[in-house]
Every structure is written in structure tokens, then in C-alpha cells.
Scaffold this active site. Structure first.
Site, PDB file in Angstrom:
ATOM      1  N   HIS A 273       0.838  -1.202   0.000  1.00 16.14           N
ATOM      2  CA  HIS A 273       0.000   0.000   0.000  1.00 16.14           C
ATOM      3  C   HIS A 273       0.868   1.245   0.000  1.00 16.14           C
ATOM      4  CE1 HIS A 273       0.675  -1.409   4.120  1.00 16.14           C
ATOM      5  NE2 HIS A 273       0.769  -0.139   4.449  1.00 16.14           N
TER       6      HIS A 273
ATOM      7  N   HIS B  36       1.012   5.117   1.105  1.00 15.06           N
ATOM      8  CA  HIS B  36       0.417   6.140   1.973  1.00 15.06           C
ATOM      9  C   HIS B  36       0.466   7.492   1.270  1.00 15.06           C
ATOM     10  CE1 HIS B  36       0.623   3.904   5.937  1.00 15.06           C
ATOM     11  NE2 HIS B  36       1.515   3.212   5.260  1.00 15.06           N
TER      12      HIS B  36
HETATM   13  P1  5GP Z   1       1.933   0.129   7.295  1.00 12.24           P
HETATM   14  O1  5GP Z   1       2.548   0.360   8.634  1.00 12.24           O
HETATM   15  O2  5GP Z   1       1.727  -1.344   7.019  1.00 12.24           O
HETATM   16  O3  5GP Z   1       2.646   0.848   6.182  1.00 12.24           O
HETATM   17  O4  5GP Z   1       0.522   0.826   7.350  1.00 12.24           O
HETATM   18  C1  5GP Z   1      -0.671   0.167   7.565  1.00 12.24           C
HETATM   19  C2  5GP Z   1      -1.730   1.235   7.719  1.00 12.24           C
HETATM   20  O5  5GP Z   1      -3.006   0.625   7.631  1.00 12.24           O
HETATM   21  C3  5GP Z   1      -1.679   1.952   9.075  1.00 12.24           C
HETATM   22  O6  5GP Z   1      -1.469   3.333   8.853  1.00 12.24           O
HETATM   23  C4  5GP Z   1      -3.032   1.640   9.702  1.00 12.24           C
HETATM   24  O7  5GP Z   1      -3.563   2.744  10.391  1.00 12.24           O
HETATM   25  C5  5GP Z   1      -3.878   1.254   8.508  1.00 12.24           C
HETATM   26  N1  5GP Z   1      -4.930   0.292   8.801  1.00 12.24           N
HETATM   27  C6  5GP Z   1      -4.773  -0.882   9.462  1.00 12.24           C
HETATM   28  N2  5GP Z   1      -5.938  -1.539   9.532  1.00 12.24           N
HETATM   29  C7  5GP Z   1      -6.859  -0.770   8.887  1.00 12.24           C
HETATM   30  C8  5GP Z   1      -8.252  -0.937   8.624  1.00 12.24           C
HETATM   31  O8  5GP Z   1      -8.887  -1.913   8.984  1.00 12.24           O
HETATM   32  N3  5GP Z   1      -8.860   0.072   7.938  1.00 12.24           N
HETATM   33  C9  5GP Z   1      -8.171   1.175   7.497  1.00 12.24           C
HETATM   34  N4  5GP Z   1      -8.881   2.097   6.838  1.00 12.24           N
HETATM   35  N5  5GP Z   1      -6.860   1.354   7.733  1.00 12.24           N
HETATM   36  C10 5GP Z   1      -6.199   0.390   8.416  1.00 12.24           C
END
Ligand code: 5GP
Ligand code: ZN
Length: 139
Positions: free
Chosen positions: A99, A101
Site C-alpha cells: 500500500h 500512503h
Molecule cells: P503500514 O505500517 O503497514 O505501512 O501501514 C498500515 C496502515 O493501515 C496503518 O497506517 C493503519 O492505520 C492502517 N490500517 C490498518 N488496519 C486498517 C483498517 O482496517 N482500515 C483502514 N482504513 N486502515 C487500516
């Protein structure tokens, strides 16, 4: 993929606040934003890391991510945005569906990347590092 929360969001099994969707990608609000309006863009096809995402999908993610960044500036009065992708647990990836951001930024938002700046010992080390990387690069 089973047990992937982002695949479940795409399938509509977990609710999300959708911002954009097309045949290849989907964008929705991050549930725990760095700043209000923080958005995630995901490929509809499950990819754990970024390197296996096909070029057309990756290109769409970056293109739409930038457009959403502009929309965030216009709609919510931000000054700029960061596009950020964590690839691997050590890089901060928590959800193992790749993903991008889109983090809206304000000049006085109080958020700082914990960025450090090391230095190389000499030019030989720089050349050596570059040669090692180029030798393993597969496009
Ligand atoms: P990472 O640390 O993997 O780059 O970011 C994962 C992101 O996914 C985090 O910013 C977290 O807040 C978001 N996230 C995790 N679970 C969910 C969810 O169920 N719904 C949404 N909308 N965001 C999520
Ligand atoms: Zn997934």
C-alpha cells in the site's frame, strides 16, 4: 487472499471510507491517520511487497496518489504531502498487502520523519556500494 484485511476491504467484507476506485486500485482513508485525510492506495490484486506489482498498476497507484495529494491540499488546506511505502516489516510494514500512503502535510503539523544522515568512508565505498546494487538489479 484469505485473512488479509485489505483484501477484505476490497471485497467489502470490512467497511472503509472510499475515496477512489477503478479496475486496478482502490483508495480509502487510513483508520489511524498521521494527519486528518491520510489515505492509503492499494492494488486490487494481493501483493505482499511492491516489487511484484505490475507496472500499469504501480503507475496507476503513483499517478492517482499524486492527484489525491493535490486534492488534499485543495480540499483540506494542506501545504504538501508525502508518498510513503513501507516494504518489509523492518521498514515499518504492518499490513502485508502492499500500500502507498498519501500523508497530507502542513508546515506546522508537528510531525517529523525520524530521518538520519550517515556518511560513506570514502569514494571507494560509494563506488563499491553502487556496483553491488547494479549487479543485483533486475528490471
Ligand atoms: P503500514 O505500517 O503497514 O505501512 O501501514 C498500515 C496502515 O493501515 C496503518 O497506517 C493503519 O492505520 C492502517 N490500517 C490498518 N488496519 C486498517 C483498517 O482496517 N482500515 C483502514 N482504513 N486502515 C487500516
Ligand atoms: Zn491482500
Amino acid at each position: 487472499m484469505e485473512n488479509c484485511i485489505f483484501c477484505k476491504i476490497i471485497a467489502g467484507k470490512i467497511p472503509s471510507t472510499k475515496i477512489y476506485e477503478d479496475d486496478l486500485i482502490m483508495a480509502f482513508l487510513d483508520i489511524a491517520p498521521i494527519n486528518p485525510g491520510h489515505i492509503l492506495i492499494i492494488p486490487k490484486e494481493h501483493h505482499t511487497g511492491s516489487s511484484t506489482i505490475p507496472e500499469d498498476v504501480a503507475g496507476r497507484m503513483f499517478r492517482v496518489g499524486s492527484r489525491i495529494g493535490v486534492a488534499l491540499k485543495r480540499a483540506l488546506d494542506y501545504d504538501g504531502f508525502n508518498l510513503h511505502l513501507a516494504d518489509g516489516t523492518c521498514a515499518g510494514q504492518v499490513v502485508m498487502h502492499a500500500h502507498l500512503h498519501i500523508v497530507p502535510r502542513g508546515a506546522e503539523d508537528g510531525f517529523h520523519w525520524n530521518w538520519r544522515q550517515l556518511s560513506y568512508a570514502d569514494d571507494a565505498e560509494i563506488t563499491d556500494k553502487a556496483q553491488q546494487i547494479i549487479a543485483k538489479l533486475k528490471i
